[in-house]
Write a protein that holds these residues in place. Structure first.
Motif, PDB file in Angstrom:
ATOM      1  N   GLY A  58       0.845  -1.093  -0.067  1.00  0.00           N
ATOM      2  CA  GLY A  58       0.164   0.171   0.055  1.00  0.00           C
ATOM      3  C   GLY A  58       0.965   1.415   0.064  1.00  0.00           C
ATOM      4  O   GLY A  58       0.575   2.432  -0.787  1.00  0.00           O
ATOM      5  N   ALA A  59       1.917   1.085   0.609  1.00  0.00           N
ATOM      6  CA  ALA A  59       3.017   2.322   0.823  1.00  0.00           C
ATOM      7  C   ALA A  59       3.414   2.558  -0.446  1.00  0.00           C
ATOM      8  O   ALA A  59       3.676   3.678  -1.039  1.00  0.00           O
ATOM      9  CB  ALA A  59       3.925   2.089   2.002  1.00  0.00           C
ATOM     10  N   ALA A  63       3.555   5.908  -3.097  1.00  0.00           N
ATOM     11  CA  ALA A  63       4.681   6.455  -3.400  1.00  0.00           C
ATOM     12  C   ALA A  63       4.647   6.783  -5.077  1.00  0.00           C
ATOM     13  O   ALA A  63       5.175   7.498  -5.549  1.00  0.00           O
ATOM     14  CB  ALA A  63       5.847   5.841  -2.968  1.00  0.00           C
ATOM     15  N   LYS A  64       4.225   5.878  -5.637  1.00  0.00           N
ATOM     16  CA  LYS A  64       4.028   5.939  -6.953  1.00  0.00           C
ATOM     17  C   LYS A  64       3.138   6.881  -7.492  1.00  0.00           C
ATOM     18  O   LYS A  64       3.510   7.652  -8.473  1.00  0.00           O
ATOM     19  CB  LYS A  64       3.832   4.508  -7.729  1.00  0.00           C
ATOM     20  CG  LYS A  64       3.881   4.643  -9.119  1.00  0.00           C
ATOM     21  CD  LYS A  64       3.524   2.817  -9.793  1.00  0.00           C
ATOM     22  CE  LYS A  64       3.678   2.801 -11.149  1.00  0.00           C
ATOM     23  NZ  LYS A  64       3.354   1.482 -11.769  1.00  0.00           N
ATOM     24  N   ILE A  70      10.336   6.371  -1.290  1.00  0.00           N
ATOM     25  CA  ILE A  70      10.087   5.757  -0.009  1.00  0.00           C
ATOM     26  C   ILE A  70      11.102   4.653   0.341  1.00  0.00           C
ATOM     27  O   ILE A  70      11.606   4.020  -0.571  1.00  0.00           O
ATOM     28  CB  ILE A  70       8.651   5.309   0.354  1.00  0.00           C
ATOM     29  CG1 ILE A  70       8.256   4.024  -0.238  1.00  0.00           C
ATOM     30  CG2 ILE A  70       7.566   6.564   0.073  1.00  0.00           C
ATOM     31  CD1 ILE A  70       7.032   3.152   0.015  1.00  0.00           C
ATOM     32  N   THR A  71      11.646   4.604   1.619  1.00  0.00           N
ATOM     33  CA  THR A  71      12.205   3.161   2.093  1.00  0.00           C
ATOM     34  C   THR A  71      11.065   2.346   2.970  1.00  0.00           C
ATOM     35  O   THR A  71      10.724   3.028   3.765  1.00  0.00           O
ATOM     36  CB  THR A  71      13.475   3.198   2.529  1.00  0.00           C
ATOM     37  OG1 THR A  71      13.364   4.417   3.477  1.00  0.00           O
ATOM     38  CG2 THR A  71      14.491   3.715   1.567  1.00  0.00           C
ATOM     39  N   GLY A 280      -4.661  -0.619   2.762  1.00  0.00           N
ATOM     40  CA  GLY A 280      -5.040   0.997   3.116  1.00  0.00           C
ATOM     41  C   GLY A 280      -4.262   1.649   4.230  1.00  0.00           C
ATOM     42  O   GLY A 280      -4.219   2.892   4.000  1.00  0.00           O
ATOM     43  N   ILE A 281      -3.764   0.925   5.168  1.00  0.00           N
ATOM     44  CA  ILE A 281      -2.992   1.638   6.267  1.00  0.00           C
ATOM     45  C   ILE A 281      -1.839   2.067   5.436  1.00  0.00           C
ATOM     46  O   ILE A 281      -1.357   3.305   5.793  1.00  0.00           O
ATOM     47  CB  ILE A 281      -2.642   0.522   7.380  1.00  0.00           C
ATOM     48  CG1 ILE A 281      -3.935   0.112   8.307  1.00  0.00           C
ATOM     49  CG2 ILE A 281      -1.636   1.291   8.250  1.00  0.00           C
ATOM     50  CD1 ILE A 281      -3.788  -0.841   9.355  1.00  0.00           C
ATOM     51  N   GLY A 282      -0.961   1.337   4.656  1.00  0.00           N
ATOM     52  CA  GLY A 282       0.082   1.764   4.168  1.00  0.00           C
ATOM     53  C   GLY A 282       0.184   2.962   3.358  1.00  0.00           C
ATOM     54  O   GLY A 282       0.829   3.899   3.081  1.00  0.00           O
ATOM     55  N   TYR A 283      -1.066   2.909   2.374  1.00  0.00           N
ATOM     56  CA  TYR A 283      -1.284   3.899   1.408  1.00  0.00           C
ATOM     57  C   TYR A 283      -1.698   5.235   2.214  1.00  0.00           C
ATOM     58  O   TYR A 283      -1.127   6.436   1.595  1.00  0.00           O
ATOM     59  CB  TYR A 283      -2.800   3.480   0.659  1.00  0.00           C
ATOM     60  CG  TYR A 283      -2.907   4.481  -0.469  1.00  0.00           C
ATOM     61  CD1 TYR A 283      -2.702   4.272  -1.860  1.00  0.00           C
ATOM     62  CD2 TYR A 283      -4.022   5.505  -0.275  1.00  0.00           C
ATOM     63  CE1 TYR A 283      -2.748   5.500  -2.832  1.00  0.00           C
ATOM     64  CE2 TYR A 283      -4.336   6.247  -1.124  1.00  0.00           C
ATOM     65  CZ  TYR A 283      -3.724   6.323  -2.351  1.00  0.00           C
ATOM     66  OH  TYR A 283      -3.946   7.245  -3.191  1.00  0.00           O
TER      67      TYR A 283
END
Length: 325
Positions: A58-59, A63-64, A70-71, A280-283
């Motif tokens: 999600g992250a 990022a994209k 991101i790392t 969803g949490i990462g996004y």
């Protein structure tokens, strides 16, 4: 002439080695600087669960979409508070545009978060908050409400009375505390004929949680139910019940939705579980970080939702997207 050529080759090799070493030590921040994109380190609580891999996806999606670098990193286990603090320090040293952080210890990270604030680096909490007002926002499940729903399901499935126990991942993270308290308070306030006989902490480790659950069953032979408060705890409890040949006799309720858990629900070892929305949490964490670094207003509490699932709805269109392999 030959000697001069050898010297040139030697110096060239040394220069290449220095450049290579520099590149190896550069880390995500410098790579981001070379890419020209804003850099946002995302520090999770670990890597050993499929849950974190789903958060990572999600992250990366955010990022994209928002064109940032991101790392995604975290300690090997969810007991390594010191290592996570070192990661946070390293991330801050790279002067990121913002930082997303899921705290293993809700208090231990506060001094470094104050350092971030003094350097005008916005902090976004995700999954597990900290005991501080510094995070601009936190993207997470309402863990107390979700655990209360798990308690209601437990009461229903054991017939409203009997002995139950909890295996929780820790008592330092916000998720560990909120899930324990949400479950415990709901049982104590609504179900007077249900007694919680033990609460143990397995660090989210499957094997340790299995051993703890076995010990609880041996100490309480009339036990009717177990709540495992995260992926590792729930799998550990399910394995213990299966190994002690108590499947069908002890109700197991879990939290999260990795492959081993969904298998346990399908084969009947686990009655059901709470699923979050890890993607969803990462996004939402990265999206909020981008908004914060731009100075845009961000909602303080970003509730990413939760659902109860069991054999009856595990393949439904509502639940399927929230399960992860």
């Amino acid at each position: 002439m030959k000697k001069k050529q050898s010297r040139i080759i030697l110096l060239s090799g040394m220069l290449a080695a220095v450049l290579m070493l520099s590149a190896c030590n550069s880390g995500g921040g410098d790579k981001a600087a070379s890419s020209g994109k804003p850099y946002i380190p995302v520090i999770s609580k670990g890597f050993q669960h499929q849950f974190w891999q789903a958060v990572k996806s999600g992250a990366e999606k955010a990022a994209k979409e928002f064109d940032v670098e991101i790392t995604f990193e975290g300690p090997e286990t969810e007991t390594q508070v010191d290592k996570q603090i070192e990661m946070l320090q390293t991330a801050l040293d790279k002067k990121p545009s913002a930082i997303a952080f899921a705290a293993l210890d809700s208090k231990a990270a506060v001094p470094l978060l104050e350092k971030a604030k003094s350097n005008h680096i916005p902090v976004i909490g995700f999954d597990s908050g900290v005991d501080s007002e510094i995070p601009v926002a936190t993207a997470a499940t309402n863990n107390k409400a979700a655990a209360a729903l798990a308690a209601d399901k437990m009461a229903e499935l054991i017939g409203g009375s009997g002995e139950i126990a909890l295996v929780v991942h820790d008592q330092t993270s916000r998720t560990g505390v909120d899930r324990r308290d949400g479950f415990k308070e709901q049982i104590e306030s609504k179900y007077p004929n249900i007694k919680i006989v033990d609460i143990q902490y397995g660090g989210g480790d499957q094997l340790k949680s299995t051993d703890l659950a076995k010990a609880i069953m041996q100490a309480h032979p009339d036990l009717k139910g177990f709540f495992g408060a995260n992926e590792g705890s729930a799998i550990g409890v399910a394995n213990a019940v299966s190994e002690m040949k108590k499947s069908g006799k002890i109700v197991v309720i879990g939290y999260d939705s990795g492959k081993q858990q969904t298998d346990a629900i399908r084969n009947g070892t686990m009655a059901g579980a709470i699923t979050q929305d890890p993607i969803g949490i990462g996004y939402q964490a990265v999206k909020a970080a981008v908004m914060a670094m731009k100075g845009e207003k961000v909602e303080k509490d970003i509730d990413t939702g939760f659902h109860w699932y069991d054999k009856s709805n595990i393949d439904s269109e509502e639940i399927k997207p929230l399960l992860y392999e």
